[in-house]
Scaffold this motif. Structure first.
Motif, PDB file in Angstrom:
ATOM      1  N   GLU B 221     -44.713  35.512  59.091  1.00  0.00           N
ATOM      2  CA  GLU B 221     -45.207  36.017  57.810  1.00  0.00           C
ATOM      3  C   GLU B 221     -44.385  37.210  57.337  1.00  0.00           C
ATOM      4  O   GLU B 221     -44.038  37.323  56.168  1.00  0.00           O
ATOM      5  CB  GLU B 221     -46.675  36.426  57.953  1.00  0.00           C
ATOM      6  CG  GLU B 221     -47.606  35.239  58.117  1.00  0.00           C
ATOM      7  CD  GLU B 221     -49.006  35.647  58.552  1.00  0.00           C
ATOM      8  OE1 GLU B 221     -49.902  34.818  58.413  1.00  0.00           O
ATOM      9  OE2 GLU B 221     -49.193  36.781  59.037  1.00  0.00           O
ATOM     10  N   LEU B 222     -44.072  38.086  58.287  1.00  0.00           N
ATOM     11  CA  LEU B 222     -43.289  39.265  57.923  1.00  0.00           C
ATOM     12  C   LEU B 222     -41.903  38.884  57.430  1.00  0.00           C
ATOM     13  O   LEU B 222     -41.368  39.502  56.514  1.00  0.00           O
ATOM     14  CB  LEU B 222     -43.167  40.193  59.138  1.00  0.00           C
ATOM     15  CG  LEU B 222     -44.357  41.122  59.328  1.00  0.00           C
ATOM     16  CD1 LEU B 222     -44.352  41.681  60.726  1.00  0.00           C
ATOM     17  CD2 LEU B 222     -44.335  42.233  58.305  1.00  0.00           C
ATOM     18  N   ALA B 223     -41.331  37.840  58.039  1.00  0.00           N
ATOM     19  CA  ALA B 223     -39.989  37.433  57.642  1.00  0.00           C
ATOM     20  C   ALA B 223     -39.975  36.949  56.204  1.00  0.00           C
ATOM     21  O   ALA B 223     -38.958  37.056  55.521  1.00  0.00           O
ATOM     22  CB  ALA B 223     -39.479  36.346  58.584  1.00  0.00           C
ATOM     23  N   THR B 224     -41.108  36.422  55.730  1.00  0.00           N
ATOM     24  CA  THR B 224     -41.149  35.987  54.343  1.00  0.00           C
ATOM     25  C   THR B 224     -41.551  37.128  53.417  1.00  0.00           C
ATOM     26  O   THR B 224     -41.694  36.937  52.216  1.00  0.00           O
ATOM     27  CB  THR B 224     -42.139  34.824  54.156  1.00  0.00           C
ATOM     28  OG1 THR B 224     -43.433  35.278  54.610  1.00  0.00           O
ATOM     29  CG2 THR B 224     -41.727  33.608  54.942  1.00  0.00           C
ATOM     30  N   GLY B 225     -41.774  38.290  53.966  1.00  0.00           N
ATOM     31  CA  GLY B 225     -41.981  39.462  53.125  1.00  0.00           C
ATOM     32  C   GLY B 225     -43.426  39.884  52.951  1.00  0.00           C
ATOM     33  O   GLY B 225     -43.707  40.874  52.289  1.00  0.00           O
ATOM     34  N   SER B 226     -44.363  39.135  53.552  1.00  0.00           N
ATOM     35  CA  SER B 226     -45.752  39.538  53.389  1.00  0.00           C
ATOM     36  C   SER B 226     -46.245  40.225  54.656  1.00  0.00           C
ATOM     37  O   SER B 226     -45.670  40.065  55.723  1.00  0.00           O
ATOM     38  CB  SER B 226     -46.612  38.315  53.096  1.00  0.00           C
ATOM     39  OG  SER B 226     -46.376  37.325  54.064  1.00  0.00           O
ATOM     40  N   ASN B 290     -39.296  47.805  52.823  1.00  0.00           N
ATOM     41  CA  ASN B 290     -40.040  46.565  52.680  1.00  0.00           C
ATOM     42  C   ASN B 290     -41.170  46.516  53.705  1.00  0.00           C
ATOM     43  O   ASN B 290     -41.329  47.427  54.522  1.00  0.00           O
ATOM     44  CB  ASN B 290     -39.108  45.353  52.824  1.00  0.00           C
ATOM     45  CG  ASN B 290     -38.432  45.302  54.186  1.00  0.00           C
ATOM     46  OD1 ASN B 290     -38.971  45.799  55.172  1.00  0.00           O
ATOM     47  ND2 ASN B 290     -37.258  44.717  54.230  1.00  0.00           N
ATOM     48  N   ALA B 291     -41.930  45.443  53.668  1.00  0.00           N
ATOM     49  CA  ALA B 291     -43.127  45.354  54.513  1.00  0.00           C
ATOM     50  C   ALA B 291     -42.767  45.482  55.985  1.00  0.00           C
ATOM     51  O   ALA B 291     -43.484  46.109  56.759  1.00  0.00           O
ATOM     52  CB  ALA B 291     -43.831  44.021  54.269  1.00  0.00           C
ATOM     53  N   TYR B 292     -41.633  44.886  56.354  1.00  0.00           N
ATOM     54  CA  TYR B 292     -41.250  44.898  57.758  1.00  0.00           C
ATOM     55  C   TYR B 292     -40.894  46.307  58.213  1.00  0.00           C
ATOM     56  O   TYR B 292     -41.238  46.746  59.309  1.00  0.00           O
ATOM     57  CB  TYR B 292     -40.046  43.968  57.958  1.00  0.00           C
ATOM     58  CG  TYR B 292     -40.155  43.102  59.183  1.00  0.00           C
ATOM     59  CD1 TYR B 292     -40.785  43.569  60.333  1.00  0.00           C
ATOM     60  CD2 TYR B 292     -39.627  41.815  59.199  1.00  0.00           C
ATOM     61  CE1 TYR B 292     -40.893  42.774  61.450  1.00  0.00           C
ATOM     62  CE2 TYR B 292     -39.727  41.019  60.311  1.00  0.00           C
ATOM     63  CZ  TYR B 292     -40.369  41.498  61.442  1.00  0.00           C
ATOM     64  OH  TYR B 292     -40.474  40.714  62.542  1.00  0.00           O
ATOM     65  N   GLU B 294     -41.925  49.104  56.954  1.00  0.00           N
ATOM     66  CA  GLU B 294     -43.038  50.038  56.920  1.00  0.00           C
ATOM     67  C   GLU B 294     -44.140  49.689  57.915  1.00  0.00           C
ATOM     68  O   GLU B 294     -45.180  50.341  57.964  1.00  0.00           O
ATOM     69  CB  GLU B 294     -43.597  50.099  55.493  1.00  0.00           C
ATOM     70  CG  GLU B 294     -42.735  50.975  54.601  1.00  0.00           C
ATOM     71  CD  GLU B 294     -42.898  50.646  53.137  1.00  0.00           C
ATOM     72  OE1 GLU B 294     -43.831  49.896  52.791  1.00  0.00           O
ATOM     73  OE2 GLU B 294     -42.092  51.136  52.336  1.00  0.00           O
ATOM     74  N   CYS B 344     -33.858  43.542  60.610  1.00  0.00           N
ATOM     75  CA  CYS B 344     -32.666  43.476  59.765  1.00  0.00           C
ATOM     76  C   CYS B 344     -32.029  42.103  59.678  1.00  0.00           C
ATOM     77  O   CYS B 344     -31.167  41.879  58.847  1.00  0.00           O
ATOM     78  CB  CYS B 344     -31.619  44.460  60.247  1.00  0.00           C
ATOM     79  SG  CYS B 344     -32.165  46.139  60.057  1.00  0.00           S
ATOM     80  N   PRO B 346     -32.769  38.323  59.018  1.00  0.00           N
ATOM     81  CA  PRO B 346     -33.740  37.279  58.706  1.00  0.00           C
ATOM     82  C   PRO B 346     -33.419  35.943  59.372  1.00  0.00           C
ATOM     83  O   PRO B 346     -34.298  35.090  59.485  1.00  0.00           O
ATOM     84  CB  PRO B 346     -33.658  37.159  57.183  1.00  0.00           C
ATOM     85  CG  PRO B 346     -32.357  37.754  56.822  1.00  0.00           C
ATOM     86  CD  PRO B 346     -32.003  38.770  57.864  1.00  0.00           C
TER      87      PRO B 346
END
Lengths: 205, 384
Positions: B221-226, B290-292, B294, B344, B346
């Motif tokens: 999920e984090l890899a897709t930005g959420s 980004n989410a990852y 933070e 860093c 993806p």
């Protein structure tokens, strides 16, 4: 050394890739598929054989201090010729091989044979030595190209072997690692392993 | 503890398998079972030695016991994830969930042991060596770190690759410079990427429904930005999708305690990995973006294979650094690289495997530098 040995030895105890461990870079780079591997093998064989012959003819007139430059000029001329021929008659393969045709100039096998053999031997043995080493290199390249294309892409010379055999339907999948250069290195390592276990006298003490 | 009848049995059949006996050629195989069951009686004859009662076979058994909490929890979690995502939910008793996972894990463990041990025995027999016990742990580790849906033939291929290329070509257990279990995982990751990442592989389907079940891991999920949908508590307990037995921090921590208590795993390496990962996490917090980046730093410990890698993979005594200072550097850098890769790059959703393999390669270099520095310091001390 007998003339027949010049052709025979590079296939067994003096193989440029397995024993001298030269020309490994290109053999990792171009063997993901069989067709470019074969074209590369033929190109290198032609270049090694002809440059060996030419340098051997010139060997008594080359000043030792600038011999590398002279060798390079001869080799690069031949490589440019090969490159032009490929571009004219096999454009798609030439595209696929891209920079690696030009890099035959830096193939250690070519320089190695010129330095070790052609500089001190007569033209006819030099030509045979070049042919032998080129073919010894070719054998490994073709084996690698065959294995990597068959297991990596499921095709051979572009023909979908695995699909026609119906293996995909029973859950078989292509091995993505086979297409990557590291797997070529591992395969070469395995062949060297097999080769040395057959020829014990190659094993250093 | 001595078990009389086992001892007598081995004594009775030993002549058959020793040199000159009827089945003398199977000596390595016999020796493997003999020393597995009983501590060998051989006496050190030359020089002065320190001999520990705990030999490597005994320490491998402790590792396997340490793996049990994660294994048992992992089996339950396989069933739990399937129950939750098929909507069966609370209808499944927890024992049934565990049984479901057990039946899923059993073939994988069997394939791993059969293929791996067959190759090990063949090599030992051919070379006339003792069969080494290292694979007992490796063979259990491999099915524990792959997705539950990994096809068995791919697993078999990966095990064969790991044992031959990762270990036997270098001379067998103790000579390998890469962790064989991670070599197997890396093989699967690069050879069959569609089975090792994405959101379709983490949850086993039921026998009656063949469709792949979608369920993303927190890192997916984090890899897709959420932000991850699972809470930190879920990750701590381990009720999240992931590789079979790596999800539960608590179960892994239980195993870690046993390993640390018995002194089999190095506390320096383990602590180093967590410190390195935490520091890198804090650094990314400071940069933000980004989410990852933070993500609170302790999330990195809870997600993916971080804890499992830190406890069971990084501490492998064969492939880790040997000097004490080297262990700190080795551990810290594993943590740093793991988090760096996660955040860093993806292309690689999980950095733990690659960072441990990378540091495995670097470990001899680290040791070399530490020893060289030590020699220099001692030379200076005596006033050269």
């Amino acid at each position: 050394m007998k003339n027949t040995d010049l052709i025979k030895l590079p296939f067994s105890k003096n193989n440029p890739i397995l024993v001298q461990v030269l020309g490994v870079c290109s053999c990792l780079a171009v063997t993901a598929q069989l067709k470019p591997a074969v074209v590369m093998a033929v190109s290198v064989t032609v270049v090694v054989a002809l440059s060996n012959l030419i340098i051997s003819l010139m060997r008594n007139t080359i000043p030792p201090r600038i011999r590398i430059i002279v060798q390079l000029v001869v080799v690069s001329t031949l490589v440019v010729l090969v490159d032009q021929v490929l571009k004219a008659y096999m454009y798609d393969v030439s595209k696929q091989l891209s920079v690696f045709v030009g890099l035959i100039i830096t193939n250690c096998i070519v320089m190695g044979r010129l330095e070790a053999f052609a500089m001190v031997q007569k033209p006819w043995p030099s030509l045979l030595d070049g042919l032998g080493n080129g073919l010894g290199y070719s054998v490994i390249l073709i084996v690698l190209g065959f294995v990597r294309e068959l297991f990596g892409s499921g095709t051979l010379w572009g023909y979908p072997v695995v699909e026609k055999l119906g293996l995909y339907n029973i859950g078989y999948e292509n091995n993505g690692l086979m297409i990557m250069p590291p797997m070529a290195l591992i395969l070469v390592g395995l062949i060297i392993w097999w080769h040395r276990s057959r020829n014990k006298d190659l094993v250093e003490q | 503890m001595r078990i009389k009848w086992v001892e007598q049995l081995f004594d009775k059949i030993e002549p058959t398998f020793s040199e000159g006996g009827k089945l003398g050629w199977l000596h390595s195989t016999f020796d493997a079972f003999h020393t597995f069951a009983l501590t060998p009686k051989t006496i050190t004859r030359s020089g002065s030695h320190i001999r520990d009662a705990v030999d490597s076979k005994r320490s491998i058994i402790v590792v396997i016991i340490a793996l049990l909490p994660a294994l048992l929890f992992g089996m339950w979690n396989i069933g739990y994830q399937t129950a939750m995502s098929t909507g069966a939910g609370a209808d499944w008793h927890w024992i049934y969930m565990w049984w479901f996972g057990f039946l899923r894990m059993l073939p994988m463990i069997a394939v791993s042991y059969i293929v791996g041990l067959a190759i090990e025995f063949a090599f030992a027999q051919y070379r006339g060596h003792e069969v080494n016990e290292g694979f007992l742990a490796t063979g259990l580790l491999i099915p524990m770190i792959v997705p539950v849906t990994t096809p068995l033939w791919q697993l078999a291929l990966a095990v064969a690759f790991a044992v031959i290329i990762g270990k036997e070509v270098f001379g067998g257990s103790g000579m390998n410079f890469l962790n064989p279990a991670l070599v197997a995982r890396a093989f699967l990751f690069f050879a069959y990427p569609t089975h090792m990442s994405g959101d379709k592989v983490w949850i086993a389907s039921t026998w009656w429904g063949n469709d792949a079940i979608a369920g993303a891991t927190p890192m997916g999920e984090l890899a897709t930005g959420s932000a991850p949908s699972a809470s930190a508590l879920d990750m701590l307990i381990g009720t999240i999708p992931g590789s079979t037995c790596e999800t539960s921090f608590i179960a892994i921590a239980l195993g870690a305690m046993l390993l640390l208590f018995t002194g089999i795993a190095s506390w320096r390496i383990m602590l180093g990995v967590f410190l390195g990962g935490g520091l890198m996490g804090l650094l990314f917090n400071a940069i933000g973006g980004n989410a990852y980046m933070e993500l609170p730093f302790y999330y990195h410990f809870l997600m993916g294979g971080f804890a499992f890698g830190a406890v069971f993979m990084a501490t492998d005594p064969v492939t880790a650094a040997q000097t004490n200072a080297g262990k700190w550097i080795y551990g810290l850098l594993i943590g740093v690289f793991a988090v760096l890769l996660r955040v860093c790059n993806p292309a690689y959703p999980e950095g733990m495997m690659l960072s441990i393999l990378f540091m495995n390669c670097m470990a001899p270099l680290i040791d070399h530098c530490i020893v060289a520095r030590n020699i220099k310091m001692r030379e200076r001390r005596i006033g050269k």
